[in-house]
Motif scaffolding. Sequence first.
Motif, short mmCIF file in Angstrom:
data_model
loop_
_atom_site.label_atom_id
_atom_site.label_comp_id
_atom_site.label_asym_id
_atom_site.label_seq_id
_atom_site.Cartn_x
_atom_site.Cartn_y
_atom_site.Cartn_z
N GLU A 641 0.86 -1.19 0.00
CA GLU A 641 0.00 0.00 0.00
C GLU A 641 0.89 1.23 0.00
O GLU A 641 1.82 1.34 0.81
CB GLU A 641 -0.91 0.03 1.23
CG GLU A 641 -1.79 1.29 1.27
CD GLU A 641 -2.58 1.43 2.55
OE1 GLU A 641 -3.25 2.48 2.72
OE2 GLU A 641 -2.51 0.52 3.41
N VAL A 642 0.63 2.15 -0.93
CA VAL A 642 1.32 3.44 -0.93
C VAL A 642 0.53 4.35 0.00
O VAL A 642 -0.61 4.71 -0.29
CB VAL A 642 1.41 4.04 -2.34
CG1 VAL A 642 2.17 5.36 -2.30
CG2 VAL A 642 2.10 3.07 -3.30
N GLU A 643 1.13 4.71 1.13
CA GLU A 643 0.42 5.49 2.14
C GLU A 643 0.56 7.00 1.94
O GLU A 643 -0.36 7.75 2.28
CB GLU A 643 0.93 5.10 3.54
CG GLU A 643 0.63 3.65 3.90
CD GLU A 643 1.02 3.32 5.32
OE1 GLU A 643 0.18 2.78 6.05
OE2 GLU A 643 2.19 3.61 5.69
N ARG A 644 1.68 7.43 1.45
CA ARG A 644 1.91 8.87 1.18
C ARG A 644 2.75 8.98 -0.08
O ARG A 644 3.53 8.09 -0.41
CB ARG A 644 2.64 9.54 2.35
CG ARG A 644 1.86 9.64 3.64
CD ARG A 644 0.74 10.66 3.56
NE ARG A 644 1.24 12.02 3.31
CZ ARG A 644 1.54 12.91 4.26
NH1 ARG A 644 1.42 12.58 5.54
NH2 ARG A 644 1.96 14.13 3.95
N GLY A 673 0.29 2.63 -10.98
CA GLY A 673 -0.20 1.44 -11.69
C GLY A 673 0.93 0.63 -12.27
O GLY A 673 0.94 -0.61 -12.15
N GLN A 674 1.89 1.29 -12.91
CA GLN A 674 3.03 0.56 -13.47
C GLN A 674 3.83 -0.12 -12.36
O GLN A 674 4.31 -1.25 -12.53
CB GLN A 674 3.95 1.50 -14.24
CG GLN A 674 5.15 0.77 -14.85
CD GLN A 674 6.19 1.70 -15.44
OE1 GLN A 674 5.95 2.90 -15.61
NE2 GLN A 674 7.36 1.17 -15.75
N PRO A 695 -5.06 1.13 -11.24
CA PRO A 695 -5.18 1.59 -9.84
C PRO A 695 -6.52 2.29 -9.63
O PRO A 695 -7.03 2.97 -10.52
CB PRO A 695 -4.01 2.57 -9.68
CG PRO A 695 -3.69 3.00 -11.07
CD PRO A 695 -3.99 1.84 -11.96
N THR A 696 -7.09 2.10 -8.47
CA THR A 696 -8.34 2.75 -8.09
C THR A 696 -8.07 3.73 -6.96
O THR A 696 -6.91 3.91 -6.54
CB THR A 696 -9.38 1.72 -7.64
OG1 THR A 696 -8.95 1.15 -6.37
CG2 THR A 696 -9.51 0.58 -8.65
N PRO A 701 -2.84 7.31 -2.79
CA PRO A 701 -2.83 8.08 -1.54
C PRO A 701 -2.97 9.57 -1.82
O PRO A 701 -3.09 10.01 -2.97
CB PRO A 701 -1.44 7.77 -0.99
CG PRO A 701 -0.60 7.71 -2.24
CD PRO A 701 -1.48 7.06 -3.30
N ASP A 702 -2.91 10.36 -0.77
CA ASP A 702 -2.75 11.80 -0.94
C ASP A 702 -1.41 12.06 -1.61
O ASP A 702 -0.39 11.46 -1.24
CB ASP A 702 -2.80 12.52 0.41
CG ASP A 702 -4.20 12.53 1.01
OD1 ASP A 702 -5.17 12.41 0.23
OD2 ASP A 702 -4.31 12.65 2.24
N ILE A 703 -1.41 12.93 -2.60
CA ILE A 703 -0.19 13.25 -3.34
C ILE A 703 0.12 14.72 -3.10
O ILE A 703 -0.64 15.60 -3.54
CB ILE A 703 -0.36 12.96 -4.84
CG1 ILE A 703 -0.71 11.49 -5.07
CG2 ILE A 703 0.91 13.35 -5.61
CD1 ILE A 703 -1.16 11.18 -6.49
N GLU A 704 1.20 14.98 -2.40
CA GLU A 704 1.60 16.36 -2.11
C GLU A 704 2.55 16.84 -3.18
O GLU A 704 3.57 16.20 -3.47
CB GLU A 704 2.26 16.45 -0.73
CG GLU A 704 2.60 17.87 -0.33
CD GLU A 704 3.13 17.98 1.09
OE1 GLU A 704 3.59 19.07 1.48
OE2 GLU A 704 3.08 16.96 1.82
#
Length: 769
Positions: A641-644, A673-674, A695-696, A701-704
């Motif tokens: 999981e990408v969290e941030r 996705g890649q 990806p859904t 995650p949130d992307i800053e």
Amino acid sequence: MGEPYVGARTPRREDARLLTGRGRYVGAVRLPGTVHAYVVRSPIAHGRLLGCDAKAAWAVEGVLDVITPGDAPDLRLPCVHLSPGQRLQSYRVLDDAIRYAGQPLALVVARTPEAARDAAELVDLSLDELPAVVGTERAMRDEAPLLYPEWGTNVLTDFTMGDEDCAAFVEGAAHVVELTFTMGRVSPHPMEPRGVVASYADDELTVHISSQAPHQVREHLAEAFGLSHDRVRVISRDTGGGFGGKEHVYPDEALICLASMRLGRPVSWSESPGDRLVATLPARAAVHRGRLALDGDGRFVAMYVDLVGDIGAHPSNVGASTFAVTATLLPGPYRFDRVAVRVRGVVTNTTPTGSYRGFGQPEGSLTRERLIDEAARRLGIDRVELRLRNMLGPGELPYTNRVYQRYDSGDYPHALRTLRDLVTAVEKAPVEKADGRRRGIGYSCHVETTGMGPSKEFRDAGIQAGGYESVFLRMEQDASVVVSSGVVSIGQGIETALAQLAADRVGVPIERVRVVLGDTAATPYSSVGSIASRSLVVGGGALTRAAERLRGKLVALAAHRLEAAPDDLEIADGVVRVKGDPAASLTLRELATSAWRGWDLPDGVEPGLEERVSYDPDAYTFAYGAHAAAVAVDPETGAVEVERYWVVNDAGVLVNPAVVEGQIRGGVVQGIGQALTEEIVYTPEGQPITDYFLPTTREVPDIEVVMLETPSPLTPGGMKGVGESGTIGPPAAIANAVAAALPEIAGRVTDVPLTPYSLWSLLAGVAEI
């Protein structure tokens, strides 16, 4: 005039029609007498078409035509990007030699879409199946089946870029990190599928198509059918995403045009969802064997990469150029004494590969940034400090890297330090995460080529096209402004950005600016269109110059009539006035009306207010960025999981920061996705497995995003490209984060996508040891 438009977060003007159902898409084109087409595709990956019996198809009510290879033996499409020694430079639209599952073999045309589909299922194909070859490693074996027996090999092209003595530098270095990386085949997935409505009447072919490059489509169709270019018109108004997959004309699209020419009536076709993975060109598929050499102080000495790219069944429009671009950007923002890249493009029994957002650059970043992280791990050096130690500073720019790319401007270390500060602030925040998952943060840095344009470099690189852009800019009698450009709208906000530039540079309200795009009969020639992060850099560069000329003419006309020096005049609030004396002024409408009537003109000035400007860049511009990802990995399942996610990006002057942020965030999603989920997998027989996982919102995650702004010294207006920026960093940053979370397998985190099964297998292998 108030606040300037350039730099403002102006709402996208195209959204008003797109969000209210008034988009001008191909699917909405309704021409009288339109009939419908369906493509018959090969069910096998390798073999020959011995016969195509269409008697049963003709018996279906409403069938009007069936086109087979024998009906179009000489219809071919070109490869625009040619690599050294490339063995094939064009390909048949309909070929009885079958080289991939999904290859078009016939076209059925009927009065309704349903009748065309039903009839297509009745076309009896007589096939002689041959053994398929899938994967470049297998394709290069001596015993591999040959797709083109006359070549005696499956290698389309083989060349080396960079320093000839690079290998010696690697061998003599104190430390060498060697890893092999595999990039999965991914597919562009625009919201609007490919589609065509072709109409042939009065010896003229009009083609409505979802395209990134309508002028290139016109050129290739005219050549394919032996028509003069003035007899082909291509219209591409709103394109619902392209991502590189719509930057040329496809064989099935050319067949629709052929059908219209044979029938003398409009023919419509849209790619079905089930065909996308076999018909729309995928990308990325490559294997990199990389070696990074360092001295005893952790200084980068050399990098050598053996790159083998999967061309698919035949070279597409772009051939092996994606792999060549990988090579040119492999050095990234770092100093190396030597760099060399061997590039081989190999044909296999799979769908031909082509363009996809990033165009070879995410692959290069993955290889380089993983090698750097692994070097830092083995040498016990902080991974950010190792990068900063070897990173080019702003005082070293402009700088030509070891693979011929001349970086123009920027501050690469500042971007990385800014990113590190963002990540550190989050790392210090106390968060309870007792869920059994392992966590890590990964970094990646890149320099990207944007503003694809120098025509001379096109020629020298084997690209059969021009790289300039032209703009028609006109002020009407009522002081409204019309911008006509050869670039097109593909969702990137170019219509709004060009309007902002014109309004700012000419000095009119943005509401008085109209932008005309996507019609070869109404816009100037654009050889390659909206690809390669070039629309605003090259098209906007041309507009900037045209606007300066138009503004200069307006001031000159006013100076003549007001008997004032041009330097004493300014344009504001719809008038040209003497600075400090608002009463001495003329409205833009007065000036425009006089200009078009030919009244009160200075000697030597022609009537009208119209400028045509072509801008052929002296060189590419280079944007850059630094990315970081925070991941959580479940060691029991391998799920990531990408969290941030953080991005620091510099794309030069930002015409519309809101659009730029949207472009970056959208690109990051595609990069995620890649990195984690997307891949087209083939069976050994060459059959694609149609499970494809985009990806859904759960995976994103949130992307800053933090934006820096270093103007390019090359582009009029200082802009650099940003359309691909977001896609380049995520695979490397996420892979580095996973390696940080799982140090016991860090040296084996080399392949993307990082699926749960692949990571679970790596972890299981360590456990067994």
